[in-house]
Write a protein that holds these residues in place. Structure first.
Motif, PDB file in Angstrom:
ATOM      1  N   ARG A  78      -0.786   5.970  -8.440  1.00 58.31           N
ATOM      2  CA  ARG A  78      -3.024   6.967  -8.275  1.00 58.31           C
ATOM      3  C   ARG A  78      -2.888   8.288  -8.190  1.00 58.31           C
ATOM      4  O   ARG A  78      -3.740   8.470  -9.138  1.00 58.31           O
ATOM      5  CB  ARG A  78      -3.414   5.566  -7.389  1.00 58.31           C
ATOM      6  CG  ARG A  78      -4.222   4.454  -8.199  1.00 58.31           C
ATOM      7  CD  ARG A  78      -4.936   3.341  -7.244  1.00 58.31           C
ATOM      8  NE  ARG A  78      -6.344   3.696  -7.264  1.00 58.31           N
ATOM      9  CZ  ARG A  78      -7.703   3.356  -7.670  1.00 58.31           C
ATOM     10  NH1 ARG A  78      -6.576   2.056  -7.327  1.00 58.31           N
ATOM     11  NH2 ARG A  78      -8.923   3.285  -7.770  1.00 58.31           N
ATOM     12  N   VAL A  84       1.475   1.837  -6.467  1.00 57.17           N
ATOM     13  CA  VAL A  84       0.142   1.830  -6.556  1.00 57.17           C
ATOM     14  C   VAL A  84      -0.335   3.006  -6.529  1.00 57.17           C
ATOM     15  O   VAL A  84      -0.830   4.197  -7.019  1.00 57.17           O
ATOM     16  CB  VAL A  84      -0.632   0.519  -7.269  1.00 57.17           C
ATOM     17  CG1 VAL A  84      -1.906   1.200  -6.950  1.00 57.17           C
ATOM     18  CG2 VAL A  84       0.196  -0.573  -7.436  1.00 57.17           C
ATOM     19  N   TRP A 134      -5.540  -1.145 -12.922  1.00 56.65           N
ATOM     20  CA  TRP A 134      -5.407  -1.308 -11.028  1.00 56.65           C
ATOM     21  C   TRP A 134      -4.475  -2.594 -11.038  1.00 56.65           C
ATOM     22  O   TRP A 134      -3.597  -2.658 -10.577  1.00 56.65           O
ATOM     23  CB  TRP A 134      -5.458  -0.409 -10.470  1.00 56.65           C
ATOM     24  CG  TRP A 134      -5.750   1.099 -10.306  1.00 56.65           C
ATOM     25  CD1 TRP A 134      -6.190   1.616 -10.959  1.00 56.65           C
ATOM     26  CD2 TRP A 134      -4.412   2.040 -11.010  1.00 56.65           C
ATOM     27  NE1 TRP A 134      -6.296   3.213 -11.461  1.00 56.65           N
ATOM     28  CE2 TRP A 134      -4.636   3.307 -11.297  1.00 56.65           C
ATOM     29  CE3 TRP A 134      -3.588   1.492 -10.883  1.00 56.65           C
ATOM     30  CZ2 TRP A 134      -3.957   4.059 -11.415  1.00 56.65           C
ATOM     31  CZ3 TRP A 134      -1.969   2.579 -11.327  1.00 56.65           C
ATOM     32  CH2 TRP A 134      -2.096   4.217 -11.069  1.00 56.65           C
ATOM     33  N   GLU A 155     -10.363   0.150 -12.168  1.00 56.13           N
ATOM     34  CA  GLU A 155     -10.222  -1.407 -10.934  1.00 56.13           C
ATOM     35  C   GLU A 155      -9.020  -1.998 -11.473  1.00 56.13           C
ATOM     36  O   GLU A 155      -8.453  -3.264 -11.036  1.00 56.13           O
ATOM     37  CB  GLU A 155     -11.312  -1.238 -10.228  1.00 56.13           C
ATOM     38  CG  GLU A 155     -12.057  -0.458  -9.617  1.00 56.13           C
ATOM     39  CD  GLU A 155     -10.641   0.492  -8.384  1.00 56.13           C
ATOM     40  OE1 GLU A 155      -9.453  -0.288  -7.734  1.00 56.13           O
ATOM     41  OE2 GLU A 155     -10.320   1.856  -8.056  1.00 56.13           O
TER      42      GLU A 155
END
Ligand code: GDP
Length: 299
Positions: free
Chosen positions: A58, A54, A33, A30
């Protein structure tokens, strides 16, 4: 592409290299990201486009895993998709029925409008097209002098009026000269005073109407300065309400780390970035190519 890469070096490529480094980590947790989002937001990609990108990254990197291919090519594909690979970015410089195409250039003063008009003229002349320039920014004597200098440099006629004269009448005269001399393209430079939206609307509306009494406007280019970030977005909104913009010119990309603004202005106006300014020189204007842009970002 080499020149684009050189010009963007330092300012923009930090984004590309940064993204690549983060995505290449062994574990995409996390925190990683979030770092990726921060990088995109810092480059002015905007909140919604950042989240979309994103999400796509992902999904592809997680679900497809190794099948998605190497990280660099996935990132390249997704960035090109984000910038919009399917938009028609050709400049409409030709008219019909033996009449010239008319390119109306609008934008706030200081964004690089006059310089862009000169650079476009130079490109068209190099393609053996005959060009007439109209100096419809009659409010600043310096503006029409600057355009006249460009005209001499490039070897094209510049139609101008006395300082303070009616911009629409200069635009009319320029298009008339273009028609009379059988020119291929007339490029009209306008004044961009944002203080008063109603005034701007009146003025640009009138300029467009008097041109269209003679022949259609083929392209309305909005010039935005890439270094002004969110301000550029506000300008896009105002001009978009005032006149039917058909293409965007993003100037000073050579001095901006905020290349993500390309994505935001295209979404705001629903029209593509067609040209980018990469410096003050006469040759420093290039057609905008998402692939070349992304390749330059990724270094
Ligand atoms: P206008 O008031 O909108 O007509 O703006 P100008 O054409 O006079 O340009 C304002 C300044 O920005 C001038 O010093 C130009 O040389 C500079 N300029 C224009 N385009 C670019 C560009 O793409 N890159 C850089 N670095 N400077 C630019």
């Amino acid at each position: 592409l080499v020149r684009l890469r050189q010009r963007l070096a330092g300012s923009q490529s930090a984004l590309g290299r940064g993204l690549l480094a983060l995505l290449s980590r062994d574990r995409l947790d996390e925190d990683t990201w979030e770092d990726i989002e921060d990088l995109l937001l810092t480059a002015d990609v905007g909140v919604a486009p950042t989240q979309e990108l994103v999400e796509r990254l992902r999904t592809r990197l997680r679900v497809e895993g190794a099948d998605a291919g190497d990280v660099r090519s996935v990132l390249r594909e997704e960035l090109v998709h984000l910038v919009g690979s399917d938009l028609d970015r050709r400049l409409q410089v030709s008219g019909a029925d033996g009449r010239p195409g008319v390119v109306l250039v609008v934008g706030v003063n200081g964004t690089g409008k006059t310089t862009t008009v000169g650079k476009i003229a130079r490109i068209l002349v190099a393609e053996d097209r005959s060009v007439v320039l109209g100096a419809a920014d009659t409010f600043r004597a310096a503006a029409s002098e600057q355009l006249t200098t460009w005209g001499e440099r490039v070897g094209v006629d510049v139609v101008r009026g006395p300082e303070g004269s009616d911009p629409a009448s200069v635009a009319f005269d320029a298009v008339k000269e273009g028609i009379d001399t059988g020119a291929d393209t007339v490029i009209v430079d306008t004044a961009g005073r944002l203080q008063n939206k109603a005034g701007l609307m009146d003025e640009l509306g009138k300029v467009k109407r008097v041109i269209e009494k003679q022949t259609p406007v083929s392209e309305v280019l909005l010039v935005l300065d890439a270094t002004t970030g969110q301000n550029g977005l506000i300008q896009a909104r105002v001009f978009g309400e005032v006149v039917d913009v058909t293409g965007i010119v993003l100037t000073k990309l050579d001095g901006s780390a905020k290349g993500g603004i390309v994505v935001q202005v295209q979404r705001e106006l629903g029209v593509p970035v067609k040209l980018v300014g990469l410096g003050e020189g006469a040759d420093d204007l290039a057609p905008f190519s998402p692939e070349a842009f992304v390749d330059a970002l990724l270094g």
